[in-house]
Scaffold this motif. Structure first.
Motif, PDB file in Angstrom:
ATOM      1  N   VAL A 181      53.999  -2.903  -3.514  1.00  0.00           N
ATOM      2  CA  VAL A 181      55.290  -2.225  -3.447  1.00  0.00           C
ATOM      3  C   VAL A 181      55.778  -2.226  -2.003  1.00  0.00           C
ATOM      4  N   SER A 182      57.014  -2.641  -1.808  1.00  0.00           N
ATOM      5  CA  SER A 182      57.612  -2.699  -0.479  1.00  0.00           C
ATOM      6  C   SER A 182      57.787  -1.285   0.081  1.00  0.00           C
ATOM      7  N   SER A 183      57.602  -1.149   1.375  1.00  0.00           N
ATOM      8  CA  SER A 183      57.691   0.173   2.026  1.00  0.00           C
ATOM      9  C   SER A 183      59.053   0.830   1.833  1.00  0.00           C
ATOM     10  N   GLU A 184      60.100   0.042   1.646  1.00  0.00           N
ATOM     11  CA  GLU A 184      61.433   0.622   1.461  1.00  0.00           C
ATOM     12  C   GLU A 184      61.504   1.498   0.203  1.00  0.00           C
ATOM     13  N   TYR A 185      60.735   1.148  -0.818  1.00  0.00           N
ATOM     14  CA  TYR A 185      60.754   1.929  -2.064  1.00  0.00           C
ATOM     15  C   TYR A 185      60.018   3.251  -1.905  1.00  0.00           C
ATOM     16  N   TYR A 186      58.973   3.269  -1.089  1.00  0.00           N
ATOM     17  CA  TYR A 186      58.290   4.537  -0.805  1.00  0.00           C
ATOM     18  C   TYR A 186      59.267   5.493  -0.124  1.00  0.00           C
ATOM     19  N   LYS A 187      60.008   4.965   0.836  1.00  0.00           N
ATOM     20  CA  LYS A 187      60.996   5.781   1.555  1.00  0.00           C
ATOM     21  C   LYS A 187      62.115   6.229   0.621  1.00  0.00           C
ATOM     22  N   GLN A 188      62.631   5.297  -0.159  1.00  0.00           N
ATOM     23  CA  GLN A 188      63.761   5.587  -1.048  1.00  0.00           C
ATOM     24  C   GLN A 188      63.457   6.732  -2.012  1.00  0.00           C
ATOM     25  N   PHE A 189      62.239   6.793  -2.510  1.00  0.00           N
ATOM     26  CA  PHE A 189      61.891   7.812  -3.497  1.00  0.00           C
ATOM     27  C   PHE A 189      61.066   8.956  -2.921  1.00  0.00           C
ATOM     28  N   GLY A 190      60.868   8.960  -1.602  1.00  0.00           N
ATOM     29  CA  GLY A 190      60.141  10.044  -0.957  1.00  0.00           C
ATOM     30  C   GLY A 190      58.681  10.122  -1.372  1.00  0.00           C
ATOM     31  N   ILE A 191      58.044   8.959  -1.486  1.00  0.00           N
ATOM     32  CA  ILE A 191      56.650   8.891  -1.915  1.00  0.00           C
ATOM     33  C   ILE A 191      55.784   8.465  -0.735  1.00  0.00           C
ATOM     34  N   ASP A 192      54.658   9.127  -0.569  1.00  0.00           N
ATOM     35  CA  ASP A 192      53.724   8.817   0.513  1.00  0.00           C
ATOM     36  C   ASP A 192      53.231   7.378   0.363  1.00  0.00           C
ATOM     37  N   PRO A 193      53.391   6.546   1.405  1.00  0.00           N
ATOM     38  CA  PRO A 193      53.000   5.137   1.297  1.00  0.00           C
ATOM     39  C   PRO A 193      51.498   4.896   1.186  1.00  0.00           C
ATOM     40  N   SER A 194      50.684   5.926   1.335  1.00  0.00           N
ATOM     41  CA  SER A 194      49.231   5.731   1.248  1.00  0.00           C
ATOM     42  C   SER A 194      48.709   5.768  -0.192  1.00  0.00           C
ATOM     43  N   VAL A 195      49.570   6.099  -1.155  1.00  0.00           N
ATOM     44  CA  VAL A 195      49.106   6.187  -2.542  1.00  0.00           C
ATOM     45  C   VAL A 195      48.960   4.794  -3.153  1.00  0.00           C
ATOM     46  N   ASP A 196      48.091   4.690  -4.155  1.00  0.00           N
ATOM     47  CA  ASP A 196      47.918   3.410  -4.843  1.00  0.00           C
ATOM     48  C   ASP A 196      49.053   3.198  -5.847  1.00  0.00           C
ATOM     49  N   ASN A 197      49.079   2.038  -6.479  1.00  0.00           N
ATOM     50  CA  ASN A 197      50.171   1.710  -7.388  1.00  0.00           C
ATOM     51  C   ASN A 197      50.249   2.649  -8.587  1.00  0.00           C
ATOM     52  N   ALA A 198      49.101   3.111  -9.089  1.00  0.00           N
ATOM     53  CA  ALA A 198      49.105   4.031 -10.231  1.00  0.00           C
ATOM     54  C   ALA A 198      49.791   5.334  -9.844  1.00  0.00           C
ATOM     55  N   GLU A 199      49.437   5.858  -8.682  1.00  0.00           N
ATOM     56  CA  GLU A 199      50.046   7.113  -8.232  1.00  0.00           C
ATOM     57  C   GLU A 199      51.521   6.903  -7.906  1.00  0.00           C
ATOM     58  N   PHE A 200      51.869   5.746  -7.349  1.00  0.00           N
ATOM     59  CA  PHE A 200      53.274   5.438  -7.065  1.00  0.00           C
ATOM     60  C   PHE A 200      54.090   5.462  -8.355  1.00  0.00           C
ATOM     61  N   LEU A 201      53.585   4.807  -9.408  1.00  0.00           N
ATOM     62  CA  LEU A 201      54.315   4.769 -10.672  1.00  0.00           C
ATOM     63  C   LEU A 201      54.454   6.166 -11.267  1.00  0.00           C
ATOM     64  N   LYS A 202      53.399   6.971 -11.195  1.00  0.00           N
ATOM     65  CA  LYS A 202      53.467   8.349 -11.708  1.00  0.00           C
ATOM     66  C   LYS A 202      54.531   9.146 -10.961  1.00  0.00           C
ATOM     67  N   LYS A 203      54.522   9.025  -9.644  1.00  0.00           N
ATOM     68  CA  LYS A 203      55.501   9.769  -8.845  1.00  0.00           C
ATOM     69  C   LYS A 203      56.921   9.261  -9.106  1.00  0.00           C
ATOM     70  N   LEU A 204      57.066   7.968  -9.245  1.00  0.00           N
ATOM     71  CA  LEU A 204      58.375   7.383  -9.553  1.00  0.00           C
ATOM     72  C   LEU A 204      58.879   7.911 -10.901  1.00  0.00           C
ATOM     73  N   CYS A 205      58.007   7.959 -11.884  1.00  0.00           N
ATOM     74  CA  CYS A 205      58.392   8.495 -13.199  1.00  0.00           C
ATOM     75  C   CYS A 205      58.787   9.961 -13.098  1.00  0.00           C
ATOM     76  N   ASN A 206      58.075  10.721 -12.270  1.00  0.00           N
ATOM     77  CA  ASN A 206      58.416  12.138 -12.101  1.00  0.00           C
ATOM     78  C   ASN A 206      59.755  12.317 -11.406  1.00  0.00           C
ATOM     79  N   VAL A 207      60.055  11.452 -10.445  1.00  0.00           N
ATOM     80  CA  VAL A 207      61.366  11.497  -9.783  1.00  0.00           C
ATOM     81  C   VAL A 207      62.468  11.249 -10.809  1.00  0.00           C
ATOM     82  N   LYS A 208      62.290  10.217 -11.624  1.00  0.00           N
ATOM     83  CA  LYS A 208      63.297   9.881 -12.643  1.00  0.00           C
ATOM     84  C   LYS A 208      63.358  10.947 -13.741  1.00  0.00           C
ATOM     85  N   PHE A 209      62.231  11.552 -14.056  1.00  0.00           N
ATOM     86  CA  PHE A 209      62.158  12.640 -15.026  1.00  0.00           C
ATOM     87  C   PHE A 209      63.116  13.757 -14.611  1.00  0.00           C
ATOM     88  N   LYS A 210      63.071  14.098 -13.332  1.00  0.00           N
ATOM     89  CA  LYS A 210      63.954  15.153 -12.808  1.00  0.00           C
ATOM     90  C   LYS A 210      65.396  14.674 -12.720  1.00  0.00           C
TER      91      LYS A 210
END
Length: 87
Positions: free
Chosen positions: A24-53
């Motif tokens: 995942v490109s660093s720009e997407y971590y910034k765009q969705f306010g997700i810590d760039p140190s997380v793995d892809n599974a955690e990134f997808l979970k956080k992305l889903c939670n952002v969209k959920f809200k």
């Protein structure tokens, strides 16, 4: 370099299926306010939670049903090794 040469082989135990590994490109971590140190599974979970809200599902009367379903679907996706496929 061809398009296919840009991907690494993804080793899973499903015969005949080969999924790509996604970085995942660093720009997407910034765009969705997700810590760039997380793995892809955690990134997808956080992305889903952002969209959920964003979809207002956290404000619905049956929000627990939606949250439980999301949690179940994410567990299945992770268990099957399809995180990168969904990204």
């Amino acid at each position: 370099m061809s398009f296919l040469d840009k991907f690494q082989k993804y080793n899973i135990s499903i015969p005949g299926v080969q999924l790509p590994e996604i970085k995942v490109s660093s720009e997407y971590y910034k765009q969705f306010g997700i810590d760039p140190s997380v793995d892809n599974a955690e990134f997808l979970k956080k992305l889903c939670n952002v969209k959920f809200k964003e979809m207002g599902l956290d404000k619905k009367a049956n929000k627990k049903d939606y949250a439980d379903r999301l949690k179940m679907e994410m567990a299945i996706i992770e268990e099957l090794g399809y995180i990168d496929y969904f990204l």
